[in-house]
Design a protein around this motif. Sequence first.
Motif, PDB file in Angstrom:
ATOM      1  N   HIS A  28       0.864  -1.282   0.016  1.00  0.00           N
ATOM      2  CA  HIS A  28      -0.173   0.045  -0.052  1.00  0.00           C
ATOM      3  C   HIS A  28       0.661   1.229  -0.062  1.00  0.00           C
ATOM      4  O   HIS A  28       0.446   2.246  -0.731  1.00  0.00           O
ATOM      5  CB  HIS A  28      -0.782   0.039   1.166  1.00  0.00           C
ATOM      6  CG  HIS A  28      -1.798   1.232   0.985  1.00  0.00           C
ATOM      7  ND1 HIS A  28      -3.024   1.197   0.155  1.00  0.00           N
ATOM      8  CD2 HIS A  28      -2.018   2.409   1.936  1.00  0.00           C
ATOM      9  CE1 HIS A  28      -3.514   2.269   0.328  1.00  0.00           C
ATOM     10  NE2 HIS A  28      -3.286   2.954   1.284  1.00  0.00           N
ATOM     11  N   ARG A  29       1.998   1.281   0.805  1.00  0.00           N
ATOM     12  CA  ARG A  29       2.830   2.461   0.753  1.00  0.00           C
ATOM     13  C   ARG A  29       3.484   2.400  -0.571  1.00  0.00           C
ATOM     14  O   ARG A  29       3.825   3.937  -1.109  1.00  0.00           O
ATOM     15  CB  ARG A  29       3.867   2.232   1.613  1.00  0.00           C
ATOM     16  CG  ARG A  29       3.434   2.270   3.229  1.00  0.00           C
ATOM     17  CD  ARG A  29       4.433   1.654   4.261  1.00  0.00           C
ATOM     18  NE  ARG A  29       3.715   1.701   5.516  1.00  0.00           N
ATOM     19  CZ  ARG A  29       4.435   1.221   6.728  1.00  0.00           C
ATOM     20  NH1 ARG A  29       5.657   0.897   6.455  1.00  0.00           N
ATOM     21  NH2 ARG A  29       3.736   1.343   8.029  1.00  0.00           N
ATOM     22  N   GLU A  30       3.823   1.567  -1.405  1.00  0.00           N
ATOM     23  CA  GLU A  30       4.174   1.756  -2.868  1.00  0.00           C
ATOM     24  C   GLU A  30       3.121   2.275  -3.675  1.00  0.00           C
ATOM     25  O   GLU A  30       3.459   3.033  -4.448  1.00  0.00           O
ATOM     26  CB  GLU A  30       4.741   0.325  -3.422  1.00  0.00           C
ATOM     27  CG  GLU A  30       5.805  -0.251  -2.570  1.00  0.00           C
ATOM     28  CD  GLU A  30       5.836  -1.652  -3.124  1.00  0.00           C
ATOM     29  OE1 GLU A  30       7.228  -2.274  -2.415  1.00  0.00           O
ATOM     30  OE2 GLU A  30       4.989  -2.675  -3.605  1.00  0.00           O
ATOM     31  N   HIS A  31       1.850   1.714  -3.551  1.00  0.00           N
ATOM     32  CA  HIS A  31       0.807   2.276  -4.012  1.00  0.00           C
ATOM     33  C   HIS A  31       0.640   4.071  -4.122  1.00  0.00           C
ATOM     34  O   HIS A  31       0.560   4.546  -5.023  1.00  0.00           O
ATOM     35  CB  HIS A  31      -0.543   1.677  -3.740  1.00  0.00           C
ATOM     36  CG  HIS A  31      -1.912   2.208  -4.358  1.00  0.00           C
ATOM     37  ND1 HIS A  31      -2.249   2.354  -5.594  1.00  0.00           N
ATOM     38  CD2 HIS A  31      -2.809   3.086  -3.453  1.00  0.00           C
ATOM     39  CE1 HIS A  31      -3.280   2.945  -5.593  1.00  0.00           C
ATOM     40  NE2 HIS A  31      -3.743   3.431  -4.441  1.00  0.00           N
ATOM     41  N   ASP A  64      -0.770   5.432  -9.824  1.00  0.00           N
ATOM     42  CA  ASP A  64      -1.124   5.339 -11.127  1.00  0.00           C
ATOM     43  C   ASP A  64       0.024   5.624 -12.182  1.00  0.00           C
ATOM     44  O   ASP A  64       0.058   6.446 -13.098  1.00  0.00           O
ATOM     45  CB  ASP A  64      -2.056   6.751 -11.398  1.00  0.00           C
ATOM     46  CG  ASP A  64      -3.555   6.351 -10.786  1.00  0.00           C
ATOM     47  OD1 ASP A  64      -3.958   5.082 -10.924  1.00  0.00           O
ATOM     48  OD2 ASP A  64      -4.120   7.084 -10.300  1.00  0.00           O
ATOM     49  N   THR A  65       1.213   5.395 -11.793  1.00  0.00           N
ATOM     50  CA  THR A  65       2.387   5.245 -12.643  1.00  0.00           C
ATOM     51  C   THR A  65       2.889   3.699 -12.798  1.00  0.00           C
ATOM     52  O   THR A  65       2.078   2.885 -12.229  1.00  0.00           O
ATOM     53  CB  THR A  65       3.597   5.710 -11.908  1.00  0.00           C
ATOM     54  OG1 THR A  65       4.049   5.035 -10.857  1.00  0.00           O
ATOM     55  CG2 THR A  65       3.304   7.319 -11.568  1.00  0.00           C
ATOM     56  N   SER A 103      -2.602   0.116 -10.158  1.00  0.00           N
ATOM     57  CA  SER A 103      -3.231   0.922 -10.982  1.00  0.00           C
ATOM     58  C   SER A 103      -4.009   0.367 -12.103  1.00  0.00           C
ATOM     59  O   SER A 103      -3.644  -0.305 -12.797  1.00  0.00           O
ATOM     60  CB  SER A 103      -2.273   2.110 -11.545  1.00  0.00           C
ATOM     61  OG  SER A 103      -3.090   2.950 -12.330  1.00  0.00           O
ATOM     62  N   PRO A 104      -5.391   0.681 -12.246  1.00  0.00           N
ATOM     63  CA  PRO A 104      -6.173   0.039 -13.503  1.00  0.00           C
ATOM     64  C   PRO A 104      -5.834   0.607 -14.567  1.00  0.00           C
ATOM     65  O   PRO A 104      -6.298   0.049 -15.570  1.00  0.00           O
ATOM     66  CB  PRO A 104      -7.523   0.358 -12.801  1.00  0.00           C
ATOM     67  CG  PRO A 104      -7.596   1.656 -12.129  1.00  0.00           C
ATOM     68  CD  PRO A 104      -5.987   1.570 -11.360  1.00  0.00           C
ATOM     69  N   ASP A 111      -2.620  12.293  -9.967  1.00  0.00           N
ATOM     70  CA  ASP A 111      -2.620  10.906 -10.204  1.00  0.00           C
ATOM     71  C   ASP A 111      -4.323  10.648 -10.927  1.00  0.00           C
ATOM     72  O   ASP A 111      -4.742  12.067 -11.108  1.00  0.00           O
ATOM     73  CB  ASP A 111      -2.730   9.958  -9.177  1.00  0.00           C
ATOM     74  CG  ASP A 111      -3.713  10.247  -8.111  1.00  0.00           C
ATOM     75  OD1 ASP A 111      -4.344  11.283  -8.015  1.00  0.00           O
ATOM     76  OD2 ASP A 111      -3.495   9.713  -6.964  1.00  0.00           O
ATOM     77  N   LYS A 112      -4.894   9.619 -10.773  1.00  0.00           N
ATOM     78  CA  LYS A 112      -6.212   9.467 -11.365  1.00  0.00           C
ATOM     79  C   LYS A 112      -7.191   8.795 -10.434  1.00  0.00           C
ATOM     80  O   LYS A 112      -8.304   8.421 -10.645  1.00  0.00           O
ATOM     81  CB  LYS A 112      -6.138   8.405 -12.645  1.00  0.00           C
ATOM     82  CG  LYS A 112      -5.333   9.034 -13.709  1.00  0.00           C
ATOM     83  CD  LYS A 112      -5.445   7.979 -15.099  1.00  0.00           C
ATOM     84  CE  LYS A 112      -4.604   8.408 -16.087  1.00  0.00           C
ATOM     85  NZ  LYS A 112      -4.867   9.817 -16.519  1.00  0.00           N
ATOM     86  N   SER A 113      -6.814   9.326  -9.202  1.00  0.00           N
ATOM     87  CA  SER A 113      -7.675   8.671  -8.044  1.00  0.00           C
ATOM     88  C   SER A 113      -9.184   9.512  -8.117  1.00  0.00           C
ATOM     89  O   SER A 113      -9.072  10.795  -8.267  1.00  0.00           O
ATOM     90  CB  SER A 113      -7.100   9.233  -6.569  1.00  0.00           C
ATOM     91  OG  SER A 113      -6.594  10.339  -6.581  1.00  0.00           O
TER      92      SER A 113
END
Length: 253
Positions: free
Chosen positions: A71-74, A79-80, A86-87, A194-196
Amino acid sequence: MFNTFDIYMAILIFFIAHWFLSLFFQTFFQHRYASHRMFTMSKTWERIIYLLAYIFEGASFLNPRAYALMHREHHAYSDTEKDPHSPHFFTDIFQLMKSTIITFRDHLNRTKDPEARFQGNYPEWPLIDRIGSSIASRLLFGAAYTWFYIAFVPAGSEWMYLLLPIHYLMGPLHGAIVNWCGHKYGYSNFDNNDKSKNTTPFDLLMLGELFQNNHHRYPNSANFGKKWFEVDPVYPIMKLMHMAGIIKLKKAI
């Protein structure tokens, strides 16, 4: 003697209880505590919550250390191409789930060396981690879910067995829904590079987890809702636990 309606209600209650209890401990313990340390608690309470997370997540128990690292990596790579889920780099949600499971398994088995900045400050309980992540434990919980359906599903309603795979994969399914929908559909309150997205009102079904845009803006905030109409149903529970002395909420940075 139970009638057919009572049986249907029992199965529905069992399914809903498993869905929300599993999800609650995932968002409360693995996400808000293990990954972000939004609050502190005593070692005793940490062990109690740890055990409850194992019980209610059951067949899809998520190792807190592996969860926190992924999760920390996320957050760091949202979104990279380095984002573990990332979807926008997968053709469908099943490919996203596959990639997420592989990354999680690498952290679980310690076959992947995470960056130093992602390591530490997460709860570990070797005994529960070993048992909860074992094939035997997952199969035993799966057998228990299956037994419940065999015992209660009435003749002619075999379609209800289609719910069983959801019980088996509850944790990964929750994660897939959040990571896919929370980064593709909805609206944004903030420009996070990002695309959140915030996916309201479906967020209520995911206990606040679909306020991804808000969360990526304020990753250490215990309240995922930011607008007046954005209700994070877990936050009031955390406030009550704070007042009861079970946890101590931190101020968001």
